[in-house]
Structure formats: C-alpha cells, structure tokens
Scaffold this motif. Structure first.
Motif, short mmCIF file in Angstrom:
data_model
loop_
_atom_site.label_atom_id
_atom_site.label_comp_id
_atom_site.label_asym_id
_atom_site.label_seq_id
_atom_site.Cartn_x
_atom_site.Cartn_y
_atom_site.Cartn_z
N HIS A 3 0.83 -1.20 0.00
CA HIS A 3 0.00 0.00 0.00
C HIS A 3 0.87 1.25 0.00
O HIS A 3 2.05 1.19 0.27
CB HIS A 3 -0.91 0.02 1.23
CG HIS A 3 -0.14 0.12 2.51
ND1 HIS A 3 0.36 -1.01 3.13
CD2 HIS A 3 0.22 1.16 3.27
CE1 HIS A 3 0.99 -0.64 4.23
NE2 HIS A 3 0.93 0.67 4.34
N LYS A 13 -4.53 -1.44 -3.62
CA LYS A 13 -5.01 -1.81 -4.94
C LYS A 13 -6.32 -2.58 -4.80
O LYS A 13 -6.46 -3.45 -3.95
CB LYS A 13 -4.00 -2.70 -5.66
CG LYS A 13 -2.76 -2.00 -6.08
CD LYS A 13 -1.86 -2.97 -6.83
CE LYS A 13 -0.56 -2.32 -7.21
NZ LYS A 13 0.33 -3.29 -7.88
N LEU A 14 -7.27 -2.25 -5.63
CA LEU A 14 -8.57 -2.90 -5.60
C LEU A 14 -8.44 -4.41 -5.81
O LEU A 14 -9.19 -5.20 -5.23
CB LEU A 14 -9.48 -2.29 -6.66
CG LEU A 14 -10.95 -2.62 -6.58
CD1 LEU A 14 -11.53 -2.20 -5.23
CD2 LEU A 14 -11.71 -1.91 -7.69
N THR A 15 -7.46 -4.83 -6.60
CA THR A 15 -7.28 -6.26 -6.87
C THR A 15 -6.74 -7.01 -5.65
O THR A 15 -6.85 -8.24 -5.59
CB THR A 15 -6.32 -6.48 -8.05
OG1 THR A 15 -5.08 -5.83 -7.77
CG2 THR A 15 -6.91 -5.94 -9.34
N ASP A 16 -6.15 -6.31 -4.68
CA ASP A 16 -5.61 -6.97 -3.48
C ASP A 16 -6.68 -7.23 -2.42
O ASP A 16 -6.49 -8.05 -1.54
CB ASP A 16 -4.51 -6.11 -2.85
CG ASP A 16 -3.25 -6.06 -3.70
OD1 ASP A 16 -3.06 -6.99 -4.52
OD2 ASP A 16 -2.47 -5.11 -3.55
N PRO A 18 -9.85 -8.72 -2.47
CA PRO A 18 -10.39 -10.09 -2.34
C PRO A 18 -9.37 -11.09 -1.80
O PRO A 18 -9.72 -11.97 -1.02
CB PRO A 18 -10.81 -10.46 -3.76
CG PRO A 18 -10.95 -9.17 -4.48
CD PRO A 18 -9.98 -8.22 -3.83
N LYS A 19 -8.10 -10.92 -2.18
CA LYS A 19 -7.05 -11.82 -1.68
C LYS A 19 -6.91 -11.68 -0.17
O LYS A 19 -6.82 -12.66 0.56
CB LYS A 19 -5.71 -11.50 -2.34
CG LYS A 19 -5.66 -11.74 -3.82
CD LYS A 19 -4.32 -11.29 -4.36
CE LYS A 19 -4.38 -11.01 -5.84
NZ LYS A 19 -3.15 -10.39 -6.33
N ARG A 20 -6.87 -10.44 0.28
CA ARG A 20 -6.73 -10.17 1.72
C ARG A 20 -7.95 -10.67 2.49
O ARG A 20 -7.83 -11.26 3.56
CB ARG A 20 -6.54 -8.67 1.94
CG ARG A 20 -6.48 -8.26 3.38
CD ARG A 20 -5.22 -8.74 4.05
NE ARG A 20 -5.16 -8.17 5.38
CZ ARG A 20 -4.65 -8.76 6.42
NH1 ARG A 20 -4.09 -9.95 6.29
NH2 ARG A 20 -4.64 -8.19 7.59
#
Length: 59
Positions: A3, A13-16, A18-20
C-alpha cells in the motif's frame, strides 16, 4: 498487503482486497477450528455458561 500511505490513509489496490479478505477468512476459520478442538479435548465444548458465569452441562 502492499500500500501507499499519503496523508494518513492507506491506498490499497482494488485487486488486493479479495485476496486479503480470503486470507483473513482462512486464518479466522483455522483459529476457530483450533479453539473448538481444544475445547473438545478439555471437555468444555458441551458446557453451557449462563449470564452469571456459572457452567452447566445442560442436564
């Protein structure tokens, strides 16, 4: 999670996200499973604790 921190706020990041979220869910499930297993081992899993803090086996 990578971040940037401009002026006191994290930019992620918006893509991070769902992973988190999935990582946190996985860790939470593992902790609950471990606590449940320990409770069963100690014979505490079936105990009912009322509002006064008294334990009762429900019988």
């Amino acid at each position: 999670m990578p971040h940037e921190r401009p002026v006191g706020h994290h930019r992620v990041k918006l893509t991070d996200i769902p992973k988190r979220r999935e990582q946190r869910r996985r860790v939470r499930r593992e902790i609950i499973a471990r606590l449940t297993a320990e409770s069963i081992e100690l014979g505490l899993y079936d105990l009912f604790v009322d509002d006064s803090g008294e334990a009762d086996d429900g019988r």
